[in-house]
Design a protein around this motif. Sequence first.
Motif, PDB file in Angstrom:
ATOM      1  N   MET A 132       8.739  -0.310   2.624  1.00 16.44           N
ATOM      2  CA  MET A 132       9.262   0.198   3.901  1.00 16.44           C
ATOM      3  C   MET A 132      10.751  -0.147   4.028  1.00 16.44           C
ATOM      4  O   MET A 132      11.575   0.686   4.412  1.00 16.44           O
ATOM      5  CB  MET A 132       8.442  -0.432   5.034  1.00 16.44           C
ATOM      6  N   GLU A 133      11.109  -1.384   3.682  1.00 13.15           N
ATOM      7  CA  GLU A 133      12.519  -1.803   3.785  1.00 13.15           C
ATOM      8  C   GLU A 133      13.399  -0.968   2.860  1.00 13.15           C
ATOM      9  O   GLU A 133      14.494  -0.535   3.238  1.00 13.15           O
ATOM     10  CB  GLU A 133      12.648  -3.297   3.429  1.00 13.15           C
ATOM     11  N   ALA A 134      12.889  -0.725   1.640  1.00 11.97           N
ATOM     12  CA  ALA A 134      13.676   0.049   0.672  1.00 11.97           C
ATOM     13  C   ALA A 134      13.886   1.477   1.171  1.00 11.97           C
ATOM     14  O   ALA A 134      14.981   2.037   1.053  1.00 11.97           O
ATOM     15  CB  ALA A 134      12.962   0.059  -0.676  1.00 11.97           C
ATOM     16  N   VAL A 135      12.848   2.053   1.750  1.00  9.70           N
ATOM     17  CA  VAL A 135      12.953   3.425   2.239  1.00  9.70           C
ATOM     18  C   VAL A 135      13.942   3.497   3.412  1.00  9.70           C
ATOM     19  O   VAL A 135      14.785   4.406   3.474  1.00  9.70           O
ATOM     20  CB  VAL A 135      11.551   3.941   2.665  1.00  9.70           C
TER      21      VAL A 135
ATOM     22  N   ASN B 276      12.813  -3.004  -6.401  1.00 13.67           N
ATOM     23  CA  ASN B 276      13.424  -2.827  -5.077  1.00 13.67           C
ATOM     24  C   ASN B 276      12.429  -2.293  -4.038  1.00 13.67           C
ATOM     25  O   ASN B 276      12.786  -2.095  -2.884  1.00 13.67           O
ATOM     26  CB  ASN B 276      14.639  -1.889  -5.161  1.00 13.67           C
ATOM     27  N   GLY B 277      11.204  -2.040  -4.441  1.00 16.07           N
ATOM     28  CA  GLY B 277      10.188  -1.588  -3.476  1.00 16.07           C
ATOM     29  C   GLY B 277       9.903  -0.100  -3.543  1.00 16.07           C
ATOM     30  O   GLY B 277       8.839   0.354  -3.131  1.00 16.07           O
ATOM     31  N   LEU B 278      10.873   0.690  -4.046  1.00 19.88           N
ATOM     32  CA  LEU B 278      10.616   2.137  -4.134  1.00 19.88           C
ATOM     33  C   LEU B 278       9.510   2.392  -5.158  1.00 19.88           C
ATOM     34  O   LEU B 278       9.315   1.611  -6.082  1.00 19.88           O
ATOM     35  CB  LEU B 278      11.888   2.890  -4.538  1.00 19.88           C
ATOM     36  N   ILE B 279       8.813   3.515  -4.991  1.00 15.80           N
ATOM     37  CA  ILE B 279       7.711   3.821  -5.908  1.00 15.80           C
ATOM     38  C   ILE B 279       8.000   5.152  -6.598  1.00 15.80           C
ATOM     39  O   ILE B 279       7.920   6.215  -5.976  1.00 15.80           O
ATOM     40  CB  ILE B 279       6.356   3.885  -5.160  1.00 15.80           C
ATOM     41  N   GLY B 280       8.408   5.085  -7.857  1.00 12.76           N
ATOM     42  CA  GLY B 280       8.702   6.299  -8.615  1.00 12.76           C
ATOM     43  C   GLY B 280       9.976   7.009  -8.164  1.00 12.76           C
ATOM     44  O   GLY B 280      10.132   8.190  -8.433  1.00 12.76           O
TER      45      GLY B 280
END
Length: 413
Positions: A245-248, A215-219
Motif C-alpha cells: 500500500m505504501e509503495a503504491v 519495495n512492496g510493488l508486485i510485478g
Amino acid sequence: MILFIIPLLRLLWAVSGAHTLTRNECSIPAEKQALVDDLQDAMESSVTPSSFPNPSILIAMNLVGAHSAEAQKLLTEMIASVDSTDLTTGQLALNIMALTSSCQDPGDRVLLLKEQLQDWTFSSPQDPYSVFYGPSLGLLALCQQNQEDTLDLAVKFSKMLLASVSNFNMDTGAMATLALTCVSSMTDTNNDYNELFGHALTSIVENIGRRIDGNGLIGGTYSTGLAMQALSVQPGEKWNCKPTMEAVLNEIEQNRFDNPMSIAQLLPSLSGKTYLDVPQVICSSGQEVRQTPQSHGRPLSTSASNTIEVTYTINNQLRGVETGFNETETVTVEKGSVLLAVLEEAQCRNPAFKFESKMTSWGLYITSINGIEEVENHRTYWQFLSGQAPLNEGVGYYKPYNNEHITANFTQY
Ligand code: B12
C-alpha cells in the motif's frame, strides 16, 4: 487431508465475503486519502460522451462508490449501448461485470459469453500466458452470473492453465486467481473439482508471491492493483499488504497513475475491494456527488526553446515478415510531450515512419508502422523500448526525456 482443508478454507473464505481487505489490515493513512480521492476524480472526469466506453472504469466507480453520479450514469448508458457482437471474450466479460455492478441486467450478453468460452481453446502449451487473461475475465463473469456450465468450463480452463509452459504473466495470473477463487466457491469442498482448482490456484499464487519486490510493488507499478486483489482473496496468505500500500501511494505521488485505466485497475484494491465484490454492489439512487476538478491538462509550453530531442528507430528484423528495415530519425518536440508527438513528428518528416493506431481501454495502441501490421494469430506486435528496456506505458502516456532513444521493434510475444 491437506487437499481437503485448503479447498474448505477457500470456500469458507469466499462465501463469507471475508475477501475484502479489512481497513485496519491495510488502510490508506488519513493524510493520504485526499490523494486517492483526487485519483478517483481524475478517472471519473475522463468519462465524456466521446470517450472510449471503458467498463473497467464503471466497475471501479461502482465498487468504491462513485463521486460523480453524472459520470456513473453516462458510462452505464454508454456500456449498455455497446454492440456486443464484435467484442472479445474479455471485453464482453468486463461489460457484463460493469452492467451488473450498476445493477443492470446484462441480458443476452451472458449467453454470448458462454458460447465464446465453450469455443475457446489454446492452441499449444507454448502460447503466451497472456492468452488466459480474457478467458479468466470470462470465467469470472460467468461464475458471478451463476451459470450452470461454469464448472465444466472452469475444469477445461484449469487444465489448460496447468499445461501451459510459457513465462508467467502477473496480470493474467491475478485475473485467473480471481476467476478460480470464484468458481471454487461454487462447489462442495471435497470433490475432484476443488482439488483441481486448488492445485491451479496454489501454483499461480506462488508465482505472484515470487514477484513481490523489496519495495512492496508486485510485478511492477501497473500490475500491483490486480495482484493486491488476487492476494487478498487467498485465505491464509502471508502477504503483508502494508508495504505494498505504501509503495503504491508513493507511485501515485510520483504521478505514475495518469492513465484512467491504470487508476481503474488500482482503485478497488485501495478501497479494500476486489472484482469478486461485483455481485454485492448495492445501487442507491442519489449518491453523494463530490465536486470534480477540471481534467488535469498538460501545461502548455510558453517558450520555443522549451523543447527536447528524441531519437526514434523503427526496426523490423522478424524473419518471414516482408521487407526488413531499420530506420532512425531524431526529432524535436515540446518538453513534456507524450511519445505520440514523436511518432507524429517522425511521420511528418519521413514517410517510412507512417503509423496506424486503434483506440483501446488503455489509450492509443500502435497496430502498424511503415506498412507492417501486427497479426494476432502470429502473435506479432510493435513493442516500444527505451534503449533496451521495454516501456511500461503506451505512446499516449509515456513522456520521453531529452536525448532518449526510443525504438519500435516488430516482434512476437
Ligand atoms: C495481453 C497484453 C498485451 C498483448 C496484446 C495483444 C493481444 N491480442 O493479446 C501485447 C503483448 C501485444 C501487449 C503489448 C503492449 N502492452 Co500490454 N498488456 C496485455 C495484458 C496482459 C492484457 C490485455 C487484455 O487482454 N485485456 C483484456 C481486454 C478485455 O481488454 P482490452 O482493452 O480490449 O485489451 C486490449 C488492450 O489492452 C490492448 N493492449 C494491450 N497492451 C496494451 C498497452 C497499451 C499501452 C495500450 C494502449 C493497449 C494495450 O490489447 C488488448 C487486446 O486487444 C495487459 C494487462 C492489464 N492489466 O490490462 C497488459 C498491459 C495493458 N500492457 C502494457 C504495456 C505497457 C504494453 C506495451 C506498451 C509494452 C511495450 N513496451 O511495447 C505494448 C503496446 C505497444 C503498442 N503497440 O502500442 C501495460 C500498460 C500499462 C500502462 N500504464 O499503460 C499493461 C497493463 C501491463 C502492465 N501491467 O504493465 N500487451
